[in-house]
Design an enzyme around this catalytic site. Sequence first.
Site, mmCIF file in Angstrom:
data_model
loop_
_atom_site.group_PDB
_atom_site.id
_atom_site.type_symbol
_atom_site.label_atom_id
_atom_site.label_comp_id
_atom_site.label_asym_id
_atom_site.label_seq_id
_atom_site.Cartn_x
_atom_site.Cartn_y
_atom_site.Cartn_z
ATOM 1 N N ARG A 98 95.686 105.416 43.439
ATOM 2 C CA ARG A 98 95.112 104.121 43.070
ATOM 3 C C ARG A 98 95.849 103.010 43.799
ATOM 4 N NH1 ARG A 98 94.172 104.848 36.478
ATOM 5 N NH2 ARG A 98 93.074 106.849 36.655
ATOM 6 N N ARG A 110 103.765 102.771 36.794
ATOM 7 C CA ARG A 110 102.539 102.459 37.536
ATOM 8 C C ARG A 110 102.769 102.743 39.021
ATOM 9 N NH1 ARG A 110 98.342 99.567 35.571
ATOM 10 N NH2 ARG A 110 99.661 98.724 33.903
ATOM 11 N N GLU A 133 100.462 102.987 26.960
ATOM 12 C CA GLU A 133 99.331 103.912 27.108
ATOM 13 C C GLU A 133 99.748 105.162 27.872
ATOM 14 O OE1 GLU A 133 95.426 104.427 29.878
ATOM 15 O OE2 GLU A 133 96.108 102.381 29.507
ATOM 16 N N SER A 160 93.725 107.851 27.861
ATOM 17 C CA SER A 160 92.493 107.196 27.435
ATOM 18 C C SER A 160 91.412 108.261 27.348
ATOM 19 C CB SER A 160 92.053 106.114 28.426
ATOM 20 O OG SER A 160 92.811 104.940 28.276
ATOM 21 N N ARG A 178 103.866 109.416 33.109
ATOM 22 C CA ARG A 178 104.176 108.633 31.910
ATOM 23 C C ARG A 178 104.742 109.521 30.808
ATOM 24 N NH1 ARG A 178 100.297 103.354 31.242
ATOM 25 N NH2 ARG A 178 100.429 102.680 33.399
#
Length: 431
Positions: free
Chosen positions: A261, A276, A348, A351, A390
């Site tokens: 990403r 990130r 987070e 999801s 994460r």
Amino acid sequence: MHDIRSIRDDPDAFDRGLARRGLAPMAAELAALDERRRALITEIQAGQARRNEASKAIGAAKASKDEAAAQALMAEVAQLKERLPALEAEEKEAGDALTARLAALPNLPHPDVPEGEDEDGNALVHERGTRPDFAFAPAEHDAIGPALGLDFETGAAMSGARFTLLRGPAARLHRALGQFMLDVLSGDHGYEQCSPPLLVRDEAVFGTGQLPKFAEDLFRTNDGRWLIPTAEVSLTNIVREKILSEEELPFRFTALTPCFRSEAGAAGRDTRGFIRQHQFEKVEMVSITTPEQSEAEHERMTACAEDILTRLGLPFRRMKLCSGDMGFTAARTYDLEVWLPGQGRYREISSCSTCTDFQARRMNARYRPAGEKATRFVHTLNGSGLAVGRTLVAVIENYQQADGAVAVPEALQPWLRGLSRLEPATGKLPA
């Protein structure tokens, strides 16, 4: 992608759904584009029918030696042959404009999604697990990690910001976490393991909703392929352009893949540490179901992700995202947020979303209900099970020891050959 027929049938409901997403009404504009397109189709069909009719009449006129009638009919056919391509081009333009408008609009929120503009409007569903009680001030992972092999400096020197080299204990922990997650999902929860392509074509990324709106968040190769931002893209597109039987549903797929990403929309956020990254690994879950199955499947999928956190002994909470914080393709999303004691907050880690038939329409993925001839669009769901990097951060922060070591969660130890502690290096890793 939305069904233009449902928009025509209930424009007010569609506009109310857009309003919950913070968008202006669009039903009237979309209906007008569709009306123009359908009018052109009707005109084209009438012209084609008249052309065929007149062509046949030419022969009859000549057979009866009515030259005047034959000439008039020939002129009419010539005029129609000249006019029809222009009408067809106009109809294509109108259809493309309608498709472009529909492709740019997000899915509508499920009725039970809470109202809200951003993450402040998200609703707590439940909390699970016990936060660790340290006899010392817990550190953040980027302070503990370098001694365990999280080499931020070398990764950045090789590839730039948001790239990290993992060595030694950190690399072993990272690999073990990914394999643990994959084995739990496939062995205990019935997901079929896949090893999908990491490079995909435009139509695959369009099908899952990243194109055209989010192109800047992706990496593209010189030959026009896209590096997947998540295995959701590859796994969901397994059923692209297919007609499935109801009996074979649901499909449940899982994969452990690198993800890529650009993080174009995250400038200035999480610039430190391993939270990130431009390149990271994630275990993805994708389900393909009938509409009747999708609600229960959403709860099941989220529970599968929660099971991994529970087995690892990581405290977490489930949040139901509000209408303004959901992703583009989602009708409802549960976020799982893991407790990070070094940061002193939840972050987070997964999801899980139900996309109803939104992606299926973009992919033309359908199924045939038992005993019926007509087909229906499938429902698609996706979720993280989990983001590996994460989870590594969460293990380091929750299992940190006063001497800089990290205890290995008991459930994970078989994937590390029984190792119970990750020891910090005695000296700095060589540059």
